[in-house]
Design a protein around this motif. Structure first.
Motif, PDB file in Angstrom:
ATOM      1  N   GLN A 214     -12.671 101.972  -2.010  1.00 44.80           N
ATOM      2  CA  GLN A 214     -12.954 101.611  -0.625  1.00 44.80           C
ATOM      3  C   GLN A 214     -11.676 101.520   0.200  1.00 44.80           C
ATOM      4  O   GLN A 214     -11.608 102.016   1.334  1.00 44.80           O
ATOM      5  CB  GLN A 214     -13.694 100.276  -0.558  1.00 44.80           C
ATOM      6  CG  GLN A 214     -14.039  99.850   0.870  1.00 44.80           C
ATOM      7  CD  GLN A 214     -14.802  98.529   0.923  1.00 44.80           C
ATOM      8  OE1 GLN A 214     -15.041  97.923  -0.103  1.00 44.80           O
ATOM      9  NE2 GLN A 214     -15.180  98.102   2.106  1.00 44.80           N
ATOM     10  N   ALA A 215     -10.631 100.914  -0.361  1.00 45.32           N
ATOM     11  CA  ALA A 215      -9.358 100.787   0.353  1.00 45.32           C
ATOM     12  C   ALA A 215      -8.741 102.160   0.618  1.00 45.32           C
ATOM     13  O   ALA A 215      -8.167 102.400   1.685  1.00 45.32           O
ATOM     14  CB  ALA A 215      -8.394  99.924  -0.451  1.00 45.32           C
ATOM     15  N   LYS A 217     -10.377 104.979   1.051  1.00 44.06           N
ATOM     16  CA  LYS A 217     -11.141 105.615   2.129  1.00 44.06           C
ATOM     17  C   LYS A 217     -10.759 105.028   3.479  1.00 44.06           C
ATOM     18  O   LYS A 217     -10.616 105.757   4.465  1.00 44.06           O
ATOM     19  CB  LYS A 217     -12.637 105.426   1.878  1.00 44.06           C
ATOM     20  CG  LYS A 217     -13.175 106.191   0.678  1.00 44.06           C
ATOM     21  CD  LYS A 217     -14.665 105.903   0.462  1.00 44.06           C
ATOM     22  CE  LYS A 217     -15.196 106.637  -0.761  1.00 44.06           C
ATOM     23  NZ  LYS A 217     -16.629 106.323  -1.014  1.00 44.06           N
ATOM     24  N   GLN A 218     -10.593 103.699   3.529  1.00 46.97           N
ATOM     25  CA  GLN A 218     -10.211 103.046   4.782  1.00 46.97           C
ATOM     26  C   GLN A 218      -8.805 103.476   5.215  1.00 46.97           C
ATOM     27  O   GLN A 218      -8.547 103.657   6.406  1.00 46.97           O
ATOM     28  CB  GLN A 218     -10.273 101.526   4.615  1.00 46.97           C
ATOM     29  CG  GLN A 218     -11.694 101.002   4.456  1.00 46.97           C
ATOM     30  CD  GLN A 218     -11.726  99.531   4.058  1.00 46.97           C
ATOM     31  OE1 GLN A 218     -10.872  99.073   3.292  1.00 46.97           O
ATOM     32  NE2 GLN A 218     -12.714  98.810   4.547  1.00 46.97           N
ATOM     33  N   GLU A 221      -8.868 106.821   6.871  1.00 47.96           N
ATOM     34  CA  GLU A 221      -9.397 106.707   8.230  1.00 47.96           C
ATOM     35  C   GLU A 221      -8.332 106.180   9.191  1.00 47.96           C
ATOM     36  O   GLU A 221      -8.210 106.648  10.326  1.00 47.96           O
ATOM     37  CB  GLU A 221     -10.614 105.772   8.224  1.00 47.96           C
ATOM     38  CG  GLU A 221     -11.427 105.784   9.502  1.00 47.96           C
ATOM     39  CD  GLU A 221     -12.167 107.085   9.735  1.00 47.96           C
ATOM     40  OE1 GLU A 221     -12.548 107.344  10.893  1.00 47.96           O
ATOM     41  OE2 GLU A 221     -12.363 107.853   8.771  1.00 47.96           O
ATOM     42  N   LEU A 222      -7.545 105.212   8.728  1.00 43.91           N
ATOM     43  CA  LEU A 222      -6.484 104.639   9.563  1.00 43.91           C
ATOM     44  C   LEU A 222      -5.480 105.709   9.993  1.00 43.91           C
ATOM     45  O   LEU A 222      -5.019 105.730  11.143  1.00 43.91           O
ATOM     46  CB  LEU A 222      -5.742 103.534   8.790  1.00 43.91           C
ATOM     47  CG  LEU A 222      -6.437 102.205   8.547  1.00 43.91           C
ATOM     48  CD1 LEU A 222      -5.507 101.289   7.768  1.00 43.91           C
ATOM     49  CD2 LEU A 222      -6.823 101.545   9.856  1.00 43.91           C
ATOM     50  N   GLU A 260      -9.456  95.983   0.402  1.00 45.77           N
ATOM     51  CA  GLU A 260      -9.820  96.545   1.703  1.00 45.77           C
ATOM     52  C   GLU A 260      -8.575  96.678   2.575  1.00 45.77           C
ATOM     53  O   GLU A 260      -7.624  95.902   2.441  1.00 45.77           O
ATOM     54  CB  GLU A 260     -10.810  95.651   2.426  1.00 45.77           C
ATOM     55  CG  GLU A 260     -12.202  95.589   1.808  1.00 45.77           C
ATOM     56  CD  GLU A 260     -13.127  94.752   2.678  1.00 45.77           C
ATOM     57  OE1 GLU A 260     -13.950  95.329   3.410  1.00 45.77           O
ATOM     58  OE2 GLU A 260     -13.005  93.506   2.626  1.00 45.77           O
ATOM     59  N   ILE A 262      -8.085  96.870   6.620  1.00 46.49           N
ATOM     60  CA  ILE A 262      -8.857  96.771   7.850  1.00 46.49           C
ATOM     61  C   ILE A 262      -7.937  96.637   9.054  1.00 46.49           C
ATOM     62  O   ILE A 262      -7.046  95.772   9.056  1.00 46.49           O
ATOM     63  CB  ILE A 262      -9.797  95.548   7.802  1.00 46.49           C
ATOM     64  CG1 ILE A 262     -10.685  95.609   6.541  1.00 46.49           C
ATOM     65  CG2 ILE A 262     -10.655  95.449   9.056  1.00 46.49           C
ATOM     66  CD1 ILE A 262     -11.472  94.343   6.303  1.00 46.49           C
TER      67      ILE A 262
END
Length: 264
Positions: A214-215, A217-218, A221-222, A260, A262
């Motif tokens: 998940q991290a 993928k995030q 995106e960043l 994560e 974020i």
């Protein structure tokens, strides 16, 4: 929202504005409050929550960078009870004299001192003394600081008010009169992975990082929006230098799992 100007019981002005906990946020008051104080006083004292691994690291990398200033002195607050806890003593036994436990727990204070020194600042240790502290326990701390070349002051502010902090104030004033070589540990242009690795290895004393799926993928995106060129605000436990609350003292060789990433 305007900063709130209050005063201590001895009449010292204090500005209260924001106070997020450093285990989940940056652990500092607002830039507005700090910059207001800097325009009104020659010396401004502000808190960066928890330890050098949390509030101080974020003050250096986030607040100082965004505020366009740097700290001229750093005070690390220590207590006999906390050092005994890091020496393996249960909370319900911390009131009992145990110089050996203090000696074992000194590795934790040593890491905080080492972290601040990496930023180019020589810290001052404030030993917050309580009635349960014995001379032998305090002697352990004084012996270590002398051997490590660390300046330390006994403080009794809780009992004596401002008079109990005069020794500390003198040491801090000495540091303010000396030049510093403040240097952040990472550049904003470093990759997120490099920033995370720097924090874990140099500040926490760990070995490596591990990103969950998940991290990862995030993070991808960043990077699309250039948000990877921002400082890192790590959320982790305040009980340990690692990300595992029960690893006290000065753990080494651990891997920090990044669950994560974020944007905030």
């Amino acid at each position: 929202f305007k900063p709130n100007l209050v005063q201590t019981i001895e009449g010292t002005p204090a500005i209260i504005h924001g106070g997020p906990f450093a285990n989940i946020a940056h652990g500092c008051n607002s830039l507005m409050a700090t910059n207001t104080a800097r325009q009104l006083a020659d010396i401004v004292v502000t808190e960066a929550g928890f330890g050098a691994d949390l509030g101080a690291e974020k003050f250096m990398h986030i607040k100082s960078r965004k505020g366009g200033f740097h700290p001229d002195a750093v005070v690390i607050v220590a207590t006999v009870r906390a050092l005994k806890m890091h020496g393996g003593i249960a909370k319900d036994s911390l009131g009992e004299e145990n110089p050996e436990a203090v000696r074992r727990g000194m590795v934790n204070l040593a890491k905080h001192v080492d972290t601040i020194r990496q930023f180019g600042i020589e810290p001052v240790v404030a030993l917050n003394r309580f009635v349960t502290d014995s001379d032998a326990e305090i002697g352990e701390i004084m012996g270590w600081t002398a051997a490590a070349g660390v300046q330390v002051a006994l403080t009794n502010v809780w009992e004596q008010g401002g008079a109990g902090g005069l020794e500390l104030a003198k040491l801090v004033k000495q540091e303010l009169d000396r030049p510093t070589n403040f240097t952040p540990l990472y550049d904003e242009t470093d990759s997120v992975e490099e920033k995370l690795q720097t924090i874990v290895q140099k500040v926490y004393g760990g070995a490596a990082i591990q990103l969950t799926d998940q991290a990862q993928k995030q993070l991808a995106e960043l990077k699309k929006y250039g948000w990877d060129e921002l400082p890192i605000c790590m959320a982790k436990t305040q009980y340990s230098l690692s990300d595992q609350p029960k690893l006290l003292g000065r753990p080494e060789g651990f891997t920090v799992t990044i669950r994560e990433i974020i944007p905030k």
